[in-house]
Each structure stands twice: as structure tokens, then as C-alpha cells.
Scaffold this motif. Structure first.
Motif, PDB file in Angstrom:
ATOM      1  N   THR A 185       0.996  -0.883   0.073  1.00  0.00           N
ATOM      2  CA  THR A 185       0.238  -0.051   0.092  1.00  0.00           C
ATOM      3  C   THR A 185       0.957   0.821  -0.101  1.00  0.00           C
ATOM      4  N   CYS A 186       1.834   1.155  -0.257  1.00  0.00           N
ATOM      5  CA  CYS A 186       3.264   2.278  -0.268  1.00  0.00           C
ATOM      6  C   CYS A 186       3.213   3.510  -1.760  1.00  0.00           C
ATOM      7  N   THR A 187       2.153   3.273  -2.030  1.00  0.00           N
ATOM      8  CA  THR A 187       2.179   3.928  -3.497  1.00  0.00           C
ATOM      9  C   THR A 187       3.363   5.857  -3.349  1.00  0.00           C
ATOM     10  N   GLN A 188       4.169   5.650  -4.417  1.00  0.00           N
ATOM     11  CA  GLN A 188       4.962   6.445  -4.459  1.00  0.00           C
ATOM     12  C   GLN A 188       4.939   7.711  -5.498  1.00  0.00           C
ATOM     13  N   LEU A 189       4.951   9.414  -5.006  1.00  0.00           N
ATOM     14  CA  LEU A 189       4.809  10.138  -6.341  1.00  0.00           C
ATOM     15  C   LEU A 189       6.314  10.178  -5.928  1.00  0.00           C
ATOM     16  N   TYR A 190       6.571  10.085  -6.911  1.00  0.00           N
ATOM     17  CA  TYR A 190       7.945  10.439  -7.474  1.00  0.00           C
ATOM     18  C   TYR A 190       7.957  10.724  -8.777  1.00  0.00           C
ATOM     19  N   ARG A 191       8.283  12.153  -9.025  1.00  0.00           N
ATOM     20  CA  ARG A 191       8.658  12.775 -10.626  1.00  0.00           C
ATOM     21  C   ARG A 191       7.529  12.929 -10.886  1.00  0.00           C
ATOM     22  N   GLY A 192       6.582  13.345 -10.334  1.00  0.00           N
ATOM     23  CA  GLY A 192       5.156  13.495 -11.059  1.00  0.00           C
ATOM     24  C   GLY A 192       4.357  12.515 -10.962  1.00  0.00           C
ATOM     25  N   LEU A 193       4.704  10.992 -11.388  1.00  0.00           N
ATOM     26  CA  LEU A 193       3.858   9.838 -11.379  1.00  0.00           C
ATOM     27  C   LEU A 193       4.050   9.107 -10.081  1.00  0.00           C
ATOM     28  N   LEU A 194       3.058   8.138  -9.915  1.00  0.00           N
ATOM     29  CA  LEU A 194       2.573   7.595  -9.428  1.00  0.00           C
ATOM     30  C   LEU A 194       3.357   5.866  -9.957  1.00  0.00           C
ATOM     31  N   TRP A 195       4.105   5.395  -8.611  1.00  0.00           N
ATOM     32  CA  TRP A 195       4.878   3.996  -8.216  1.00  0.00           C
ATOM     33  C   TRP A 195       4.024   2.715  -7.547  1.00  0.00           C
ATOM     34  N   LYS A 196       4.129   1.971  -7.827  1.00  0.00           N
ATOM     35  CA  LYS A 196       3.286   0.929  -6.664  1.00  0.00           C
ATOM     36  C   LYS A 196       4.346   0.582  -5.551  1.00  0.00           C
ATOM     37  N   CYS A 197       5.384   0.596  -5.940  1.00  0.00           N
ATOM     38  CA  CYS A 197       6.147   0.733  -4.305  1.00  0.00           C
ATOM     39  C   CYS A 197       7.178   1.432  -4.259  1.00  0.00           C
ATOM     40  N   PRO A 198       8.176   1.403  -3.324  1.00  0.00           N
ATOM     41  CA  PRO A 198       9.549   2.487  -3.236  1.00  0.00           C
ATOM     42  C   PRO A 198      10.668   1.390  -3.908  1.00  0.00           C
ATOM     43  N   ALA A 199      10.434   0.030  -4.188  1.00  0.00           N
ATOM     44  CA  ALA A 199      11.207  -0.430  -4.892  1.00  0.00           C
ATOM     45  C   ALA A 199      11.540  -0.459  -6.350  1.00  0.00           C
ATOM     46  N   LEU A 200      10.284   0.387  -6.773  1.00  0.00           N
ATOM     47  CA  LEU A 200       9.775   0.104  -8.574  1.00  0.00           C
ATOM     48  C   LEU A 200      10.647   1.534  -8.289  1.00  0.00           C
ATOM     49  N   ALA A 201      10.123   2.501  -7.421  1.00  0.00           N
ATOM     50  CA  ALA A 201      10.611   3.363  -8.022  1.00  0.00           C
ATOM     51  C   ALA A 201      11.627   4.486  -7.862  1.00  0.00           C
ATOM     52  N   TYR A 202      12.545   3.913  -7.137  1.00  0.00           N
ATOM     53  CA  TYR A 202      14.440   4.570  -7.136  1.00  0.00           C
ATOM     54  C   TYR A 202      14.652   3.655  -7.152  1.00  0.00           C
ATOM     55  N   PHE A 203      14.579   2.466  -7.931  1.00  0.00           N
ATOM     56  CA  PHE A 203      15.138   1.603  -9.315  1.00  0.00           C
ATOM     57  C   PHE A 203      16.604   1.800 -10.546  1.00  0.00           C
ATOM     58  N   ALA A 204      16.117   2.947 -10.751  1.00  0.00           N
ATOM     59  CA  ALA A 204      17.126   3.065 -11.803  1.00  0.00           C
ATOM     60  C   ALA A 204      18.130   3.570 -11.494  1.00  0.00           C
ATOM     61  N   GLN A 205      16.943   5.105  -9.875  1.00  0.00           N
ATOM     62  CA  GLN A 205      18.649   5.453  -9.274  1.00  0.00           C
ATOM     63  C   GLN A 205      19.753   4.655  -8.252  1.00  0.00           C
ATOM     64  N   LEU A 206      18.742   3.476  -8.070  1.00  0.00           N
ATOM     65  CA  LEU A 206      19.977   2.290  -7.449  1.00  0.00           C
ATOM     66  C   LEU A 206      20.855   1.890  -9.019  1.00  0.00           C
ATOM     67  N   GLU A 207      20.300   1.295  -9.465  1.00  0.00           N
ATOM     68  CA  GLU A 207      21.042   0.930 -11.105  1.00  0.00           C
ATOM     69  C   GLU A 207      22.088   1.488 -11.393  1.00  0.00           C
ATOM     70  N   SER A 208      22.036   3.013 -10.996  1.00  0.00           N
ATOM     71  CA  SER A 208      22.828   4.301 -11.583  1.00  0.00           C
ATOM     72  C   SER A 208      24.278   3.879 -10.738  1.00  0.00           C
ATOM     73  N   LYS A 209      23.922   3.932  -9.746  1.00  0.00           N
ATOM     74  CA  LYS A 209      24.922   4.113  -8.022  1.00  0.00           C
ATOM     75  C   LYS A 209      25.834   2.708  -8.783  1.00  0.00           C
ATOM     76  N   LEU A 210      25.330   1.927  -8.580  1.00  0.00           N
ATOM     77  CA  LEU A 210      25.973   0.567  -8.664  1.00  0.00           C
ATOM     78  C   LEU A 210      26.416  -0.148 -10.556  1.00  0.00           C
ATOM     79  N   ASN A 211      26.052   0.658 -10.639  1.00  0.00           N
ATOM     80  CA  ASN A 211      26.411   0.273 -12.100  1.00  0.00           C
ATOM     81  C   ASN A 211      26.611  -1.405 -12.797  1.00  0.00           C
ATOM     82  N   MET A 212      24.478  -1.125 -12.860  1.00  0.00           N
ATOM     83  CA  MET A 212      23.608  -2.814 -12.693  1.00  0.00           C
ATOM     84  C   MET A 212      23.255  -2.702 -13.389  1.00  0.00           C
ATOM     85  N   GLN A 213      23.432  -2.160 -14.901  1.00  0.00           N
ATOM     86  CA  GLN A 213      23.106  -1.957 -16.580  1.00  0.00           C
ATOM     87  C   GLN A 213      23.160  -3.675 -16.945  1.00  0.00           C
TER      88      GLN A 213
END
Length: 270
Positions: A185-213
Motif C-alpha cells: 500500500t506504499c504508493t510513491q509520488l515521484y517525479r510527478g508519477l505514481l509508482w506501485k512501491c518504493p522498490a520500483l520508484a527508486y530502482f533507476a537511481q540504484l541501478e545508476s549508482k551501482l552500475n547494474m545495467q
């Protein structure tokens, strides 16, 4: 457009955090990049949704929200746009001294303060004790203030596996994962968009930080499409009503307790 009620909506006032709680569902222990939102930026994001969503709870958190120098203004702004929601500020309590107006503002905005305990390591508890002493004083001097000490560490669970020193996804049944999910039930409002959960909302930042591409197993997270501000009523209702989605398969299907090391210090991922 129709007004749709949702259980909760969460907004980051900061992505970074002074603590390093491993397996954080917001990835805050990785010191994610991203500027803290200004009140003007938050107003723009709120205006996109306030006439369409009625969250029963609206939470300001992070990361660590007290790192945001405009915290007080953000509290008033949240109450302005979400007048009927149960307003909540979630913090680890280490920076109360930066915001002398906070206790009175909590009362003025009818906002509940939740102070999260993130472990039992002696070095951490010594510092957390000061946060508890502060809120005990506030309870004594500020009539009507709402404060809760949240025992977050007791429900801490493993969010992802570790392979070659980096987060790796599970391979689960989506329905089983959704059933045990603590962020359903933790819907995130991030960059003006709605995300189902924090794991999805901030994944792109995590991927960039840790070079997980190059980790193909995370592709479902990369493919996720957040709900846009120009979604139709039907699309928004579908987003709100959705339960298990394909991306849930990358999360654990069992709640595996996880006791992270001293959260005041960074440590090798476990």
C-alpha cells in the motif's frame, strides 16, 4: 475527473539518509543521488494529483526527511493539498535540532510524527536514545502533539539477494510475493508519477549508482511504467486496483528476517 481513494501515498523529502540500514526498501543505504525537492517542486507534483486522489494517509519520508532544509514549509504544503488525509512524518530522529519549529508545526498541521528505531546495536542505541529524550520532552510541553516510536527493526526483512556484491532479484511467484509484501500500500509520488512501491520508484537511481545495467535479471523492473498525470480515469482506477504484477516476481515470496549491522556505519552488503 473522478476522485479516487487510495490507502496511502508517500513522498520523499530526501533520497539520501544518514543511516545505512541494509535491505532498506527505499535503497536509502546506498546514498542515492537526486536533489531534495523544493516546496515549489512539490507543489507542482501535488497539483497533478490532488484533484484526482484522496489518500487516507499521506506520508513525508525518505531517505531521511529532516535532511531537507525546507521541512517546515513542506509540512504546511502537504496539509494544504491533502486536507483530509492522515498526515505523517517518518524520521530516524537524528536531526531534530535542525528544525526548532517542528513540534509546533506538527500540531498546527495535525501531523503525526513517527520516529523509527532501526536496530539494537549499542553504538546506534546510544544516539537513538537522544532522539527519544527529545520527543519525550515534546510530549510533556506540547499539548496534543502526536508521536509514535516505530519499532521498524522488528519487521525488517530481506528485500533482495546479494550476488557479486550487488543486489540481485528473487525468482518468485508474483502472487506469493504480493501476499507477503510490506509495501503493497506504499504508493510513491515521484517525479510527478505514481509508482506501485518504493522498490520500483527508486530502482533507476540504484541501478545508476551501482552500475547494474548488465544484470539482465532486473529487466522487469526496467520495463515498469509508472502511472502518468494524464492517465484516464480508467487507467488510474486500474493502477489503484492492481494487486500482483509481473515485477512482484523479483521480490521475495517469504518474509526472511534480516538483522542488519550497525546502521550508523556502512558495511559490506549481506
Amino acid at each position: 475527473m473522478a476522485m479516487i481513494e487510495i490507502p496511502a501515498l508517500e513522498y520523499h523529502l530526501a533520497h539520501g539518509c544518514n543511516l545505512s540500514c541494509q535491505q532498506c526498501s527505499h535503497y536509502s543505504n546506498f546514498r542515492l543521488a537526486g536533489a531534495m525537492p523544493t516546496p515549489a517542486e512539490a507543489r507542482g507534483e501535488y497539483e497533478s494529483w490532488a484533484h484526482r486522489l484522496r489518500p487516507r494517509r499521506f506520508a513525508l519520508l525518505g531517505g531521511e526527511p529532516l535532511l531537507n532544509p525546507n521541512l517546515i514549509e513542506h509540512l504546511h504544503l502537504a496539509r494544504e493539498y491533502w486536507p483530509t488525509s492522515n498526515l505523517m512524518l517518518v524520521t530516524n530522529g537524528f536531526f531534530f535540532d535542525r528544525h526548532s519549529e517542528l513540534p509546533q508545526t506538527l500540531i498546527d498541521t495535525d501531523c503525526r510524527l513517527e520516529v523509527s528505531q532501526h536496530g539494537t546495536h549499542p553504538a546506534y542505541l546510544e544516539r537513538f536514545r537522544k532522539a527519544k529524550q527529545t520527543v519525550w520532552k515534546w510530549r510533556e510541553y506540547y499539548t496534543g502533539i502526536q508521536i509514535k516510536i516505530r519499532q521498524s527493526h522488528r519487521g525488517w526483512m530481506r528485500q533482495y539477494r546479494i550476488e557479486n556484491g550487488k543486489p540481485a532479484p528473487f525468482n518468485s511467484n508474483p502472487n506469493a510475493s504480493y501476499k507477503v509484501c510490506m509495501q503493497k500500500t506504499c504508493t510513491q509520488l515521484y517525479r510527478g508519477l505514481l509508482w506501485k512501491c518504493p522498490a520500483l520508484a527508486y530502482f533507476a537511481q540504484l541501478e545508476s549508482k551501482l552500475n547494474m545495467q548488465d544484470i539482465a535479471a532486473w529487466q522487469l523492473f526496467r520495463d515498469y511504467k509508472a502511472c502518468r498525470w494524464d492517465a484516464t480515469d480508467g487507467e488510474l482506477q486500474s493502477f489503484v486496483d492492481s494487486k500482483a504484477i509481473p515485477q512482484c516476481s523479483l521480490c521475495p515470496s517469504k518474509r526472511t528476517a534480516f538483522n542488519h549491522p550497525n546502521p550508523t556505519k556502512q558495511s559490506v552488503l549481506q
